[in-house]
Design an enzyme around this catalytic site. Structure first.
Site, short mmCIF file in Angstrom:
data_model
loop_
_atom_site.label_atom_id
_atom_site.label_comp_id
_atom_site.label_asym_id
_atom_site.label_seq_id
_atom_site.Cartn_x
_atom_site.Cartn_y
_atom_site.Cartn_z
N ASP A 51 4.69 3.77 1.72
CA ASP A 51 3.87 3.24 0.63
C ASP A 51 4.78 2.59 -0.40
O ASP A 51 5.84 3.12 -0.71
CB ASP A 51 3.02 4.32 -0.03
CG ASP A 51 1.99 3.71 -0.96
OD1 ASP A 51 1.02 3.11 -0.46
OD2 ASP A 51 2.16 3.80 -2.19
C1 LIG Z 1 6.46 -5.83 -4.05
C2 LIG Z 1 6.05 -6.33 -2.69
C3 LIG Z 1 5.09 -5.68 -1.95
N1 LIG Z 1 4.71 -6.14 -0.72
C4 LIG Z 1 3.67 -5.48 0.08
C5 LIG Z 1 4.18 -4.39 1.03
C6 LIG Z 1 2.94 -3.59 1.32
O1 LIG Z 1 2.27 -4.15 2.45
C7 LIG Z 1 2.07 -3.81 0.07
C8 LIG Z 1 1.89 -2.55 -0.71
O2 LIG Z 1 0.80 -1.85 -0.20
P1 LIG Z 1 0.88 -0.46 0.54
O3 LIG Z 1 -0.30 0.34 0.08
O4 LIG Z 1 2.24 0.15 0.39
O5 LIG Z 1 0.72 -0.82 2.07
P2 LIG Z 1 -0.45 -1.55 2.86
O6 LIG Z 1 -1.79 -1.14 2.34
O7 LIG Z 1 -0.15 -3.03 2.88
O8 LIG Z 1 -0.23 -1.03 4.34
P3 LIG Z 1 -0.33 0.47 4.94
O9 LIG Z 1 -0.77 1.41 3.84
O10 LIG Z 1 -1.32 0.38 6.04
O11 LIG Z 1 1.05 0.78 5.42
O12 LIG Z 1 2.75 -4.77 -0.73
C9 LIG Z 1 5.33 -7.27 -0.18
O13 LIG Z 1 4.99 -7.69 0.93
N2 LIG Z 1 6.30 -7.90 -0.90
C10 LIG Z 1 6.70 -7.50 -2.13
O14 LIG Z 1 7.60 -8.12 -2.73
#
Ligand SMILES: Cc1cn([C@H]2C[C@H](O)[C@@H](COP(=O)(O)OP(=O)(O)OP(=O)(O)O)O2)c(=O)[nH]c1=O
EC number: 3.6.1.9
Length: 198
Positions: A81
């Site tokens: 997460d």
């Molecule tokens: C800060 C940042 C976040 N993110 C993304 C990563 C994660 O996918 C998302 C944060 O949400 P999360 O809740 O961590 O993950 P998710 O809902 O996408 O997937 P899952 O719970 O099924 O594993 O933000 C980027 O792609 N680039 C960035 O620079």
């Protein structure tokens, strides 16, 4: 010893980063009826690091239950997460474009933290790691924020931006783990997986 792991994540970034590590994996995605949103509700006054670790644990519990329910062959399960934080304030995924613009206004011209927790469970063994990075945004004008939100990139991303996307143009400084900011810290993940024999 298992040949592969289950990646319990809907994030295409996590899949890509795990592939970069060369770890064989299968996706363990939620059923349609599973409520994954409510797992990500912060508790009142919860500190960001405690929050991101707790949510990762809940995701892992849900994934292990799923594995059992489906009667799939056993293998370690990995969950993660990512959250953005300024002080004790937590920035999750924006609800809509307005929310995304608000987050970007608040992050503009300032430094924030990006916390990514990773947890792996195989058998009864559960190991966890936390990646903590700092990202500095140059000041963004209202027009720049509007234009960025219009690209659609902020949706589904913690803090309403993607370091791996167009937001990179506004990031003046990073310290910590680039892959951690993107959603799966490679170094910490590799260390955890090594402890499971990979
Ligand atoms: C800060 C940042 C976040 N993110 C993304 C990563 C994660 O996918 C998302 C944060 O949400 P999360 O809740 O961590 O993950 P998710 O809902 O996408 O997937 P899952 O719970 O099924 O594993 O933000 C980027 O792609 N680039 C960035 O620079």
């Amino acid at each position: 010893m298992s040949e592969f792991i289950y990646l319990a994540s809907q994030s295409p970034r996590r899949r890509q980063l795990l592939e970069q590590l060369g770890v064989k994996h299968e996706l363990l995605l939620p059923d349609a009826h599973e409520d994954t949103e409510s797992l990500e509700e912060p508790l009142r006054n919860e500190a960001p690091a405690a929050y991101v670790k707790r949510v990762t644990g809940l995701k892992l519990d849900a994934a292990l239950e799923r594995l059992q329910r489906r009667g799939l062959p056993p293998a370690p399960v990995l969950c993660s997460d990512t959250t953005v934080a300024r002080g004790r304030k937590i920035y999750g995924k924006p609800a809509d474009e307005k929310d995304a613009a608000r987050m970007l206004r608040e992050l503009s011209g300032a430094t924030h933290r990006v916390l990514t927790a990773v947890a792996v469970q195989g058998g009864r063994k559960r190991l966890e790691a936390l990646s903590d990075s700092r990202v500095t945004f140059a000041p963004m004008t209202p027009a720049q924020i509007r234009a960025y939100v219009t690209t659609g990139e902020p949706m589904g991303k913690a803090g309403a931006y993607a370091v791996q996307g167009r937001a990179a143009a506004f990031i003046s400084h990073i310290s910590g783990s680039y892959s951690g900011i993107m959603g799966l810290p490679m170094h910490e993940t590799a260390q955890l997986l090594r402890a499971f024999g990979f």
